[in-house]
Design a protein around this motif. Sequence first.
Motif, PDB file in Angstrom:
ATOM      1  N   HIS A 294       0.779  -1.265  -0.116  1.00  0.00           N
ATOM      2  CA  HIS A 294       0.038   0.134  -0.049  1.00  0.00           C
ATOM      3  C   HIS A 294       0.928   1.414  -0.144  1.00  0.00           C
ATOM      4  O   HIS A 294       0.499   1.998  -0.819  1.00  0.00           O
ATOM      5  CB  HIS A 294      -1.149   0.135   1.179  1.00  0.00           C
ATOM      6  CG  HIS A 294      -1.634   1.337   1.377  1.00  0.00           C
ATOM      7  ND1 HIS A 294      -2.839   1.497   0.717  1.00  0.00           N
ATOM      8  CD2 HIS A 294      -1.271   2.224   2.185  1.00  0.00           C
ATOM      9  CE1 HIS A 294      -3.295   2.622   1.233  1.00  0.00           C
ATOM     10  NE2 HIS A 294      -2.274   3.160   1.918  1.00  0.00           N
ATOM     11  N   LEU A 295       1.927   1.211   0.718  1.00  0.00           N
ATOM     12  CA  LEU A 295       2.596   2.493   0.939  1.00  0.00           C
ATOM     13  C   LEU A 295       3.167   2.742  -0.394  1.00  0.00           C
ATOM     14  O   LEU A 295       3.355   3.956  -0.916  1.00  0.00           O
ATOM     15  CB  LEU A 295       3.812   2.362   2.103  1.00  0.00           C
ATOM     16  CG  LEU A 295       3.241   2.237   3.457  1.00  0.00           C
ATOM     17  CD1 LEU A 295       4.552   1.847   4.359  1.00  0.00           C
ATOM     18  CD2 LEU A 295       2.798   3.509   3.923  1.00  0.00           C
ATOM     19  N   VAL A 296       3.988   1.513  -0.976  1.00  0.00           N
ATOM     20  CA  VAL A 296       4.574   1.881  -2.564  1.00  0.00           C
ATOM     21  C   VAL A 296       3.840   2.284  -3.453  1.00  0.00           C
ATOM     22  O   VAL A 296       3.898   3.214  -4.355  1.00  0.00           O
ATOM     23  CB  VAL A 296       5.068   0.634  -2.844  1.00  0.00           C
ATOM     24  CG1 VAL A 296       6.005   0.891  -4.286  1.00  0.00           C
ATOM     25  CG2 VAL A 296       6.425   0.383  -1.679  1.00  0.00           C
ATOM     26  N   VAL A 297       2.278   1.676  -3.404  1.00  0.00           N
ATOM     27  CA  VAL A 297       1.498   1.913  -4.434  1.00  0.00           C
ATOM     28  C   VAL A 297       1.078   3.425  -4.481  1.00  0.00           C
ATOM     29  O   VAL A 297       0.805   4.192  -5.536  1.00  0.00           O
ATOM     30  CB  VAL A 297       0.313   0.821  -4.636  1.00  0.00           C
ATOM     31  CG1 VAL A 297      -0.804   1.627  -5.481  1.00  0.00           C
ATOM     32  CG2 VAL A 297       1.066  -0.491  -4.897  1.00  0.00           C
ATOM     33  N   VAL A 298       0.547   3.816  -3.421  1.00  0.00           N
ATOM     34  CA  VAL A 298       0.046   4.976  -3.037  1.00  0.00           C
ATOM     35  C   VAL A 298       0.921   6.100  -3.221  1.00  0.00           C
ATOM     36  O   VAL A 298       0.500   7.129  -3.923  1.00  0.00           O
ATOM     37  CB  VAL A 298      -0.591   5.372  -1.657  1.00  0.00           C
ATOM     38  CG1 VAL A 298      -0.885   6.835  -1.225  1.00  0.00           C
ATOM     39  CG2 VAL A 298      -1.988   4.297  -1.335  1.00  0.00           C
ATOM     40  N   GLY A 299       2.289   5.928  -2.849  1.00  0.00           N
ATOM     41  CA  GLY A 299       3.236   6.881  -3.278  1.00  0.00           C
ATOM     42  C   GLY A 299       3.438   6.849  -4.624  1.00  0.00           C
ATOM     43  O   GLY A 299       3.688   8.080  -5.235  1.00  0.00           O
TER      44      GLY A 299
END
Length: 319
Positions: A179-184
């Motif tokens: 989630h952190l990578v995708v949203v970033g």
Amino acid sequence: MMLVLSSATGGVEDLPPFDAGALISQWGIAPLPLVVTVWATGLYVVGVLALRRRGDSWPVGRSIAWGVGMLAFYLATSSGLAAYDTVLLSAHMVQHMVLSMVVPLSLALGAPVTLALRTLPRRPRGWLLAVLHSRLAKVLGFPPLTFGLYVISPWALYFSGWYEASLRSTYVHEMMHVHLVVVGALFFWPIVGVDPLPGRVAHPFRVLLTVMTLPFHAFLGVTIMGQKTLLGGDWYPALHDGPLGAWLPDPFEDQRLAGGILWGAGDLVGVVFFVVLFAQWVRSSMKEAEREDRRLDRLERQERLAATEVTAPDRAPSE
């Protein structure tokens, strides 16, 4: 080197005190991050070599940016930082900032979509173009939406049951990393504007969006620092009462440190990104000025040629 088997469900072994040496000595073999890193790096290198074989150039800076992004991803998910991310909130917060800011920004500057469009065979390139022009891509690239996801999701993570669930479930923990990578990536990729993605906006708006993220990181960091309750519920006190308690810091002190890391790192990366965007803006303005100069030069030459043709005396053919 000691490989630590640590899970988010509580199977944390007797880790030594967290320091610079532990980042190396507590390295773990995480299969999924290793596979992703090897394949993503390998395919990128294959693309660059394919361009060079046919005589085309590829900016070295983009290759370096991609390498930095993949290295940061692997370090955050496989080094000692990953071994301690369920033991120290401060270690998790460093990992959070790397995965949500450093990795997406670096990968976006690597322009992998542009590289793929220049090297893929005709049919796969058509598939990629169809995805880029799809309605889903346009929705996911809508700047107000991606901005809202980027600034709201950390609040949802830390002030709901999501974060505590990530400490107790390996699956939820790994999905949090994704989630952190995708949203970033959804936020940074269109703003960087190197790849031809939906949602790209003018440079002034890119700078504005970047500046607007800074207060949100600062406010969230300050809020975490001032919390009277612990994030993660009784997870960290339980660790403190166990064998790790001999060296673990007070949970509240570690939480204040984590909030400070979020505040300071968010502002630092935001300022770096602001500088990158400003440099892109200046370079784009210079290129636009050069194109305008060439257009005016062509127009002036055409006007001179037309004037010469009009004023030139008619000459009868010699007899």
